[in-house]
Design an enzyme around this catalytic site. Sequence first.
Site, PDB file in Angstrom:
ATOM      1  N   SER A 142       0.822  -1.203  -0.014  1.00 41.27           N
ATOM      2  CA  SER A 142      -0.102  -0.125   0.045  1.00 41.27           C
ATOM      3  C   SER A 142       0.962   1.328   0.101  1.00 41.27           C
ATOM      4  CB  SER A 142      -0.955   0.039   1.262  1.00 41.27           C
ATOM      5  OG  SER A 142      -1.464   1.272   1.350  1.00 41.27           O
ATOM      6  N   TYR A 155      -2.392  -1.231  10.442  1.00 44.04           N
ATOM      7  CA  TYR A 155      -2.507  -1.382   8.875  1.00 44.04           C
ATOM      8  C   TYR A 155      -0.907  -0.923   8.305  1.00 44.04           C
ATOM      9  CZ  TYR A 155      -4.100  -0.994   4.137  1.00 44.04           C
ATOM     10  OH  TYR A 155      -4.236  -1.394   2.651  1.00 44.04           O
TER      11      TYR A 155
END
Length: 260
Positions: A142, A155
Amino acid sequence: MLKGKVAVVTGSTSGIGLGCARALAEAGCKVVLNGRKMNDEAEELLKTIPAETGSEVMFGAADMAEAGEIRSMIGDVVKKWGGVDILINNAGIQHVSPIDEFPEEKWDQVLAINLTSAFHTTKAALPGMKKKGWGRIINIASAHGLVASAYKSAYVAAKHGIVGLTKVTALEVAEMGITANAICPGYVWTPLVEKQLPDQMKAHKMSEQDVIRNVLLANQPNKKFATTAEMGALAVFLSSDAAASITGTSIPVDGGWVAH
Ligand code: NAD
């Protein structure tokens, strides 16, 4: 282009994983779709993807939080199709909360699914790739593998971790015809993004439209969500022989986000 290669894509019944699975099937791969359990959605995909692409597709049930299930899924693929040539570690979840309120079990779950699962799949797939002298490992990290945002501690930690794991994998197999790379998407419109809207609205005390423009796309200079097809096209390129010398990299696909 990738005729007959066997591709395993974790978490591939929706979103980016499904985009990668479709693109790999279009490129001629035999594709293993993965989800926790067989369901109506997966059954439908087992019919539509082969009909649309002419490629074989099987379903590998495995909870990416469970090492034993991961090992037996990869074992089933090896038995059925002789090995894993392309491994796309895509399964991932999100939880949005300030650190001092972050539930401990959520932290563990995010780390297990977004990071540790890639260690287990890679560990199980590498011996076969080494034997063949060819392999591709693509980790869907990401932009949050490269930069941080508030309220996403687990995350961001997991995605930074998978960028590190990608580099280590690349170094260990650099002379063996195997590459490992991370794709670092900015915001792609998928169920994962849609589902975090209510928590983002709560955490930031904003309306849905304001969260989309001022939180989600705030750092994405092109102000557009990327598409799952774009992620699939990059995965196909990284799997091709043209990308044989690209390894250990983290490629942002984020409309300019990490250029800030
Ligand atoms: P999504 O929710 O559509 O897909 C996630 C997939 O993972 C689903 O198919 C889900 O069933 C599967 N999954 C979740 N937990 C699982 C488990 N325990 N076992 C097996 N499968 C499981 O989300 P997405 O947006 O397509 O996300 C895919 C990946 O891309 C994730 O790793 C995510 O972090 C990453 N990513 C997404 C975006 C984005 O904007 N959508 C941006 C950057 C990175």
